[in-house]
Structures are given as structure tokens and as C-alpha cells.
Design a protein around this motif. Structure first.
Motif, PDB file in Angstrom:
ATOM      1  N   PRO A  43       0.802  -1.232   0.000  1.00 16.15           N
ATOM      2  CA  PRO A  43       0.000   0.000   0.000  1.00 16.15           C
ATOM      3  C   PRO A  43       0.830   1.276   0.000  1.00 16.15           C
ATOM      4  O   PRO A  43       0.487   2.244  -0.701  1.00 16.15           O
ATOM      5  N   ASN A  44       1.916   1.293   0.758  1.00 14.89           N
ATOM      6  CA  ASN A  44       2.753   2.499   0.790  1.00 14.89           C
ATOM      7  C   ASN A  44       3.414   2.751  -0.563  1.00 14.89           C
ATOM      8  O   ASN A  44       3.588   3.904  -0.984  1.00 14.89           O
ATOM      9  N   THR A  45       3.780   1.673  -1.243  1.00 14.34           N
ATOM     10  CA  THR A  45       4.381   1.818  -2.574  1.00 14.34           C
ATOM     11  C   THR A  45       3.357   2.375  -3.559  1.00 14.34           C
ATOM     12  O   THR A  45       3.670   3.253  -4.373  1.00 14.34           O
ATOM     13  N   VAL A  46       2.126   1.868  -3.483  1.00 11.40           N
ATOM     14  CA  VAL A  46       1.062   2.379  -4.353  1.00 11.40           C
ATOM     15  C   VAL A  46       0.826   3.863  -4.076  1.00 11.40           C
ATOM     16  O   VAL A  46       0.677   4.665  -5.016  1.00 11.40           O
ATOM     17  N   ARG A  47       0.802   4.245  -2.814  1.00  7.53           N
ATOM     18  CA  ARG A  47       0.602   5.663  -2.466  1.00  7.53           C
ATOM     19  C   ARG A  47       1.716   6.534  -3.041  1.00  7.53           C
ATOM     20  O   ARG A  47       1.461   7.626  -3.565  1.00  7.53           O
ATOM     21  N   GLU A  48       2.959   6.060  -2.940  1.00  7.57           N
ATOM     22  CA  GLU A  48       4.094   6.822  -3.466  1.00  7.57           C
ATOM     23  C   GLU A  48       3.989   6.972  -4.983  1.00  7.57           C
ATOM     24  O   GLU A  48       4.234   8.055  -5.531  1.00  7.57           O
ATOM     25  N   HIS A  49       3.612   5.890  -5.657  1.00  9.83           N
ATOM     26  CA  HIS A  49       3.466   5.958  -7.116  1.00  9.83           C
ATOM     27  C   HIS A  49       2.333   6.913  -7.505  1.00  9.83           C
ATOM     28  O   HIS A  49       2.469   7.695  -8.454  1.00  9.83           O
ATOM     29  N   LEU A  50       1.233   6.854  -6.792  1.00 11.17           N
ATOM     30  CA  LEU A  50       0.112   7.751  -7.083  1.00 11.17           C
ATOM     31  C   LEU A  50       0.515   9.210  -6.882  1.00 11.17           C
ATOM     32  O   LEU A  50       0.127  10.081  -7.669  1.00 11.17           O
ATOM     33  N   GLN A  51       1.296   9.474  -5.854  1.00  6.36           N
ATOM     34  CA  GLN A  51       1.739  10.846  -5.608  1.00  6.36           C
ATOM     35  C   GLN A  51       2.605  11.352  -6.751  1.00  6.36           C
ATOM     36  O   GLN A  51       2.467  12.502  -7.190  1.00  6.36           O
TER      37      GLN A  51
END
Length: 207
Positions: A43-51
Motif C-alpha cells: 500500500p505504501n508503494t502504491v501511495r508513493e506511485h500515485l503521488q
């Protein structure tokens, strides 16, 4: 040419981000949980990519409107310049138009066939492509954008179909955000998978 991005920065140079962008292009208003399940990323990786994708104006977020109890979720959609608009993308389009107008005044050439709004769309498109790592050649008479060689297609040959779909959607989003008569008509077929020529369409050409 200045694009407003840090040197070497490209949100779509990473295939995980391309995959996430493809998912939200296919179906908007995705949650983190949905993207985690689809990509198997943390989830944290997905959040970073979305940002990173939001920083480049390719994705926008909105808070879910709930009619029942519970914490509202954040929903993510790909920008298309019409239904989902990014202030980042529009600001860059305006800046690209200003730089394009300046260049045309400083280095005058033949009278362009395209009207001002179409030229501004081309300005925005070229700057976005350059910022994404492409070296585009635009033929304003034929309304084509040649992206050969496409380093991303060569590096991610197994994902060429997804890459092309994502890139075409981004191009359409940039053109729509800039506002004008041009739209993406599709990719010209080629027997060489490394060759990439995108066909644009002027509103006056539509039946």
C-alpha cells in the motif's frame, strides 16, 4: 526547453506507475485497496506511485461522498482534461503556450497552417512528451507525432500494448487540457514494433 520537472524525472518511466495509471484510465475512482489487489504492491508503494503521478498531472484524487457512517475513502482517477482535470496539467499547458508563442516571435518562420489554439495544444504536447523522455517530431501538415525510437517500448517490450494505451491516453489528456481542435486519432500501424507514429485529428476533419 524547460518543462518544470526535475532533471531525469518522469512519472511514467517506471512500469509499476504505468500499470497503476493504466488501471485508473480503464476505470476511474479506484481506491488504494483496489490498486494494491490489482498490482500486488505494498500500500505504501502504491501511495508513493500515485503521488508521483499526481505531481505530473496524470492522476487526480477526490474524497468519496458517503451517505452512511464510516471514514470516506480517497478515490483516484486518470486525468482526461474533460471529466477529470488536473490544475498541474492545465498550468503546464498555459506555460507551454507562452513559451511557444515567444519562440515563434523570436524565430519567425513560415505562416503556420494551424490556428493558435491548435499550436498551443502542440506546444503542451511536445513539452509533456519531452518531459516524459521522448524526442518527438511533429509534422504539422500531416498532423503526426513521431516518437521513434521509443526507449520505453524497447525496455518494456512485453508490455508494449499497455504502454501504448497509456501513452495515447496521456496525449489525449494533454491536448484536452490545453483546449483546442486537435485530438488523438490513434497510432499508425507499422511492421516495425519499435516505430511509433501517432496520428492527430483536427475537428474540421471529423465527419
Amino acid at each position: 526547453m524547460t518543462t518544470g520537472r526535475p532533471a531525469g524525472y518522469s512519472a511514467i518511466s517506471n512500469y509499476s506507475r504505468v500499470e497503476i495509471l493504466h488501471l485508473v484510465q480503464e476505470r476511474p475512482q479506484r481506491t488504494i485497496a483496489e490498486l494494491v489487489e490489482a498490482t500486488a504492491l505494498h500500500p505504501n508503494t502504491v501511495r508513493e506511485h500515485l503521488q508521483r503521478l499526481m505531481d505530473d498531472g496524470y492522476v487526480v484524487s477526490a474524497t468519496e461522498h458517503r451517505t452512511t457512517r464510516g471514514r470516506p475513502r480517497v478515490l483516484y482517477s486518470a486525468t482526461d482534461g474533460v471529466n477529470a482535470c488536473s490544475p498541474v496539467q492545465r498550468r503546464r499547458a498555459r506555460a507551454a503556450a507562452e513559451r511557444g508563442d515567444l519562440m515563434r516571435r523570436v524565430i519567425p518562420g513560415e505562416t503556420p497552417e494551424l490556428d493558435t489554439t491548435a499550436l498551443h495544444q502542440i506546444d503542451a504536447l511536445v513539452e509533456d512528451l519531452v518531459g516524459a523522455g521522448f524526442d518527438p517530431f511533429v509534422d504539422e501538415d500531416e498532423l503526426t507525432v513521431e516518437l521513434t525510437p521509443c526507449a520505453q517500448a524497447s525496455a518494456q517490450a512485453d508490455h508494449r500494448e499497455v504502454l501504448c494505451s497509456v501513452h495515447l491516453s496521456i496525449m489525449q489528456s494533454v491536448l484536452s487540457s490545453a483546449g483546442g481542435p486537435l485530438s488523438v486519432d490513434g497510432m499508425r500501424s507499422s511492421c516495425d514494433p519499435r516505430e511509433c507514429i501517432v496520428q492527430l485529428l483536427h475537428a474540421s476533419q471529423k465527419a
